[in-house]
Design a protein around this motif. Structure first.
Motif, short mmCIF file in Angstrom:
data_model
loop_
_atom_site.label_atom_id
_atom_site.label_comp_id
_atom_site.label_asym_id
_atom_site.label_seq_id
_atom_site.Cartn_x
_atom_site.Cartn_y
_atom_site.Cartn_z
N ARG A 1 1.32 13.37 -12.88
CA ARG A 1 1.67 13.11 -13.51
C ARG A 1 3.55 12.14 -12.61
N ALA A 2 4.10 12.96 -12.26
CA ALA A 2 4.78 12.42 -11.58
C ALA A 2 4.95 11.22 -10.37
N ALA A 3 3.39 11.04 -9.59
CA ALA A 3 2.64 10.50 -8.78
C ALA A 3 2.59 9.08 -8.92
N LEU B 1 -2.28 6.70 -16.27
CA LEU B 1 -1.76 5.08 -15.84
C LEU B 1 -1.82 3.99 -16.95
N MET B 2 -2.75 4.48 -18.15
CA MET B 2 -2.09 3.37 -18.97
C MET B 2 -1.38 3.67 -19.77
N VAL C 1 4.42 3.30 -11.16
CA VAL C 1 4.57 2.21 -11.69
C VAL C 1 5.59 1.65 -12.05
N ASP C 2 6.76 2.89 -11.15
CA ASP C 2 7.80 1.86 -10.76
C ASP C 2 8.06 1.36 -9.91
N VAL C 3 7.39 1.34 -8.96
CA VAL C 3 7.05 0.51 -7.71
C VAL C 3 6.40 -0.59 -8.28
N VAL D 1 0.99 -0.87 -0.20
CA VAL D 1 0.12 -0.04 0.12
C VAL D 1 1.29 1.25 0.14
N VAL D 2 1.06 2.14 -1.54
CA VAL D 2 1.96 2.88 -1.22
C VAL D 2 0.83 4.63 -1.31
N GLN D 3 1.73 5.33 -1.23
CA GLN D 3 0.59 6.87 -0.77
C GLN D 3 0.87 7.43 -3.34
N ALA D 4 0.63 7.68 -4.04
CA ALA D 4 -0.18 8.60 -4.25
C ALA D 4 -1.14 8.95 -4.84
N ASP D 5 -0.90 10.84 -5.45
CA ASP D 5 -2.13 11.06 -5.85
C ASP D 5 -2.10 11.08 -7.61
#
Length: 243
Positions: free
Chosen positions: A69-71, A123-124, A76-78, A61-65
């Motif tokens: 765009r950077a988040a 995201l896609m 996706v890197d995670v 579970v990670v924080q991302a808005d």
């Protein structure tokens, strides 16, 4: 029924509360490895972490808005670092507000469209290198996209946009073996912020005589994420009790 999700690697956005939480826990209970994100509810995120621990240590579970765009890129890197790829992407994160169109400010229009629709594009696009043949993208839309509702022009437009995006991407990505579909919930119990009289009116409009549950939406998402739906592509699955 075995949904054949064991060892599937799945990213779910907006998974700490409501429908999203139901999706995350359902997928984890079916054996999938799940990464999910939340925007700001730390208490809900901690509670979800504790619940997911009961399904093993494969989940994150990670924080991302998703409006950032950077988040999205970091999220996706995670996934790439943790899983190496993705078998399904479930875009559930979204926001809503209730404002008469004549009073709807431009910044609120942009906030809702960015979080609900532009984020799906972000995201896609970012996750595409992680998706291979047989993978599935599921967008959580809304029944209102096809019927409209007062005070939610911005929300309705964003969810209708998801349907158009889904239809186009299903055709474009189908040749790569990637399926893209929408699950469109009707009124759900988690919409507790709505006035009681509105919820009661919804109940009267639904032939089943009740609101839906988060787990019932999650079941539809799990089906579309699984290989059981391997020939379902470009569809909008309404889960609305027949409203």
């Amino acid at each position: 029924m075995d949904l054949e999700l064991k060892d599937k690697r799945i990213l779910v956005t907006g998974g700490s509360r409501g429908i999203g939480r139901g999706i995350v826990t359902t997928l984890a209970s079916q054996g999938a490895s799940v990464i999910t994100c939340y925007a700001g509810s730390h208490d809900a995120a901690e509670s979800l972490r504790a619940e997911l621990a009961g399904y093993g240590d494969r989940h994150l579970v990670v924080q991302a808005d998703v409006a950032d765009r950077a988040a999205v890129a970091r999220l996706v890197d995670v996934c790439a670092e943790r899983f190496g790829g993705l078998d399904a992407l479930v875009h559930n994160a979204g926001v809503i507000s209730h404002i008469p169109f004549a009073d709807l400010p431009e910044d609120e229009w942009e906030r809702v469209l960015t979080t609900n629709l532009t984020s799906a594009y972000l995201l896609m696009r970012a996750a595409l290198p992680l998706l291979g043949a047989g993978s599935s993208v599921v967008h959580v839309g809304s029944k209102v996209a096809m019927v409209g509702v007062p005070l939610r022009a911005h929300y309705t437009a964003s969810k209708a946009g998801l349907i158009g995006l889904t239809r186009s991407m299903a055709k474009e990505l189908g040749a790569r073996g990637i399926r893209v579909n929408v699950v469109a919930p009707g009124p759900i119990e988690t919409e507790a912020e709505l006035p009681a009289e509105v919820l009661e009116r919804y109940r009267r409009m639904i032939p089943l005589g009740r609101l839906g549950r988060a787990d019932e939406i999650a079941g539809a998402v799990a089906f579309l994420a699984s290989d059981l739906s391997s020939f379902v592509n470009g569809e909008t699955l309404n889960v609305d009790g027949g409203i």
